[in-house]
Design a protein around this motif. Sequence first.
Motif, PDB file in Angstrom:
ATOM      1  N   GLU A  72       0.816  -1.208   0.000  1.00  0.00           N
ATOM      2  CA  GLU A  72       0.000   0.000   0.000  1.00  0.00           C
ATOM      3  C   GLU A  72       0.854   1.264   0.000  1.00  0.00           C
ATOM      4  O   GLU A  72       0.494   2.257  -0.615  1.00  0.00           O
ATOM      5  N   LYS A  73       2.016   1.217   0.660  1.00  0.00           N
ATOM      6  CA  LYS A  73       2.924   2.365   0.651  1.00  0.00           C
ATOM      7  C   LYS A  73       3.412   2.655  -0.772  1.00  0.00           C
ATOM      8  O   LYS A  73       3.620   3.808  -1.145  1.00  0.00           O
ATOM      9  N   ALA A  74       3.549   1.592  -1.567  1.00  0.00           N
ATOM     10  CA  ALA A  74       4.003   1.737  -2.953  1.00  0.00           C
ATOM     11  C   ALA A  74       2.835   1.999  -3.909  1.00  0.00           C
ATOM     12  O   ALA A  74       3.045   2.117  -5.114  1.00  0.00           O
ATOM     13  N   GLY A  75       1.604   2.056  -3.375  1.00  0.00           N
ATOM     14  CA  GLY A  75       0.453   2.372  -4.207  1.00  0.00           C
ATOM     15  C   GLY A  75      -0.229   1.174  -4.852  1.00  0.00           C
ATOM     16  O   GLY A  75      -0.988   1.338  -5.806  1.00  0.00           O
ATOM     17  N   PHE A  76       0.025  -0.022  -4.342  1.00  0.00           N
ATOM     18  CA  PHE A  76      -0.581  -1.237  -4.883  1.00  0.00           C
ATOM     19  C   PHE A  76      -1.600  -1.799  -3.896  1.00  0.00           C
ATOM     20  O   PHE A  76      -1.551  -1.523  -2.710  1.00  0.00           O
ATOM     21  N   SER A  77      -2.483  -2.629  -4.417  1.00  0.00           N
ATOM     22  CA  SER A  77      -3.420  -3.313  -3.533  1.00  0.00           C
ATOM     23  C   SER A  77      -2.745  -4.566  -2.979  1.00  0.00           C
ATOM     24  O   SER A  77      -1.731  -5.023  -3.501  1.00  0.00           O
ATOM     25  N   TYR A  78      -3.350  -5.113  -1.940  1.00  0.00           N
ATOM     26  CA  TYR A  78      -2.790  -6.285  -1.280  1.00  0.00           C
ATOM     27  C   TYR A  78      -3.898  -7.287  -0.998  1.00  0.00           C
ATOM     28  O   TYR A  78      -4.850  -6.983  -0.286  1.00  0.00           O
ATOM     29  N   LEU A  79      -3.789  -8.464  -1.575  1.00  0.00           N
ATOM     30  CA  LEU A  79      -4.731  -9.566  -1.378  1.00  0.00           C
ATOM     31  C   LEU A  79      -6.185  -9.123  -1.539  1.00  0.00           C
ATOM     32  O   LEU A  79      -7.038  -9.440  -0.724  1.00  0.00           O
ATOM     33  N   ALA A  80      -6.461  -8.400  -2.619  1.00  0.00           N
ATOM     34  CA  ALA A  80      -7.811  -7.911  -2.887  1.00  0.00           C
ATOM     35  C   ALA A  80      -8.748  -9.026  -3.342  1.00  0.00           C
ATOM     36  O   ALA A  80      -9.956  -8.931  -3.162  1.00  0.00           O
ATOM     37  N   ASP A  81      -8.203 -10.096  -3.911  1.00  0.00           N
ATOM     38  CA  ASP A  81      -9.003 -11.221  -4.387  1.00  0.00           C
ATOM     39  C   ASP A  81      -9.181 -12.231  -3.258  1.00  0.00           C
ATOM     40  O   ASP A  81      -8.200 -12.689  -2.668  1.00  0.00           O
ATOM     41  N   ILE A  82     -10.425 -12.602  -2.958  1.00  0.00           N
ATOM     42  CA  ILE A  82     -10.704 -13.488  -1.820  1.00  0.00           C
ATOM     43  C   ILE A  82     -10.062 -14.862  -2.008  1.00  0.00           C
ATOM     44  O   ILE A  82      -9.606 -15.472  -1.032  1.00  0.00           O
TER      45      ILE A  82
END
Length: 188
Positions: free
Chosen positions: A67-77
Amino acid sequence: MKIYGSFTSPFVRHCRIVLLETNLSCEFVETDAQQSAQLSPTKKVPLLIDGDLTLTDSSSILKYLREKAGFSYLADIKDFELFNMINTVMDACVNIFFLEKMDNIGLNDSKYLQRQNSRVLSGLQELNSAVSVGKLPLTDGEIRLACFLDWGLYRKRIDLSELDNLQRLLELAGTDEIFKQTAPPLNL
């Protein structure tokens, strides 16, 4: 920002991969079990310190870095479930490894360890069924799985000979330069 850990830990390796993927500036401080027991309230690695923020679990560290780098994290269940299943299997495998290494307690000495070993074996079977090998880049669940599989082979804890999908995933991960760059040292 500093991250404390060992070059052999699969949990730390996943964090190191994300740091390289995101190009975040972070100092890696190699730490052994005794040092991590002094540094971290959970007495394990990785440990991340960024100013006033201290994170003591690889999952929260990965979320923070992504998230600090602007990406999502484990958004897919489904990827989140894969990630969590791997954590369960990996924790069991790591516990067996350290009890044998540090306390000389083997599977035949403990019903608890036998249960943990059963968890590892059934977990690997389920992971082999659940994973479908795609292409690079790997998801965080797939990275976590590849880190665990590589560690398990490195420490001679698992056998992938009957687990074709897991073998293929590890082979795919092995074509990724960052995954290769973060491999545990051969001389340990």
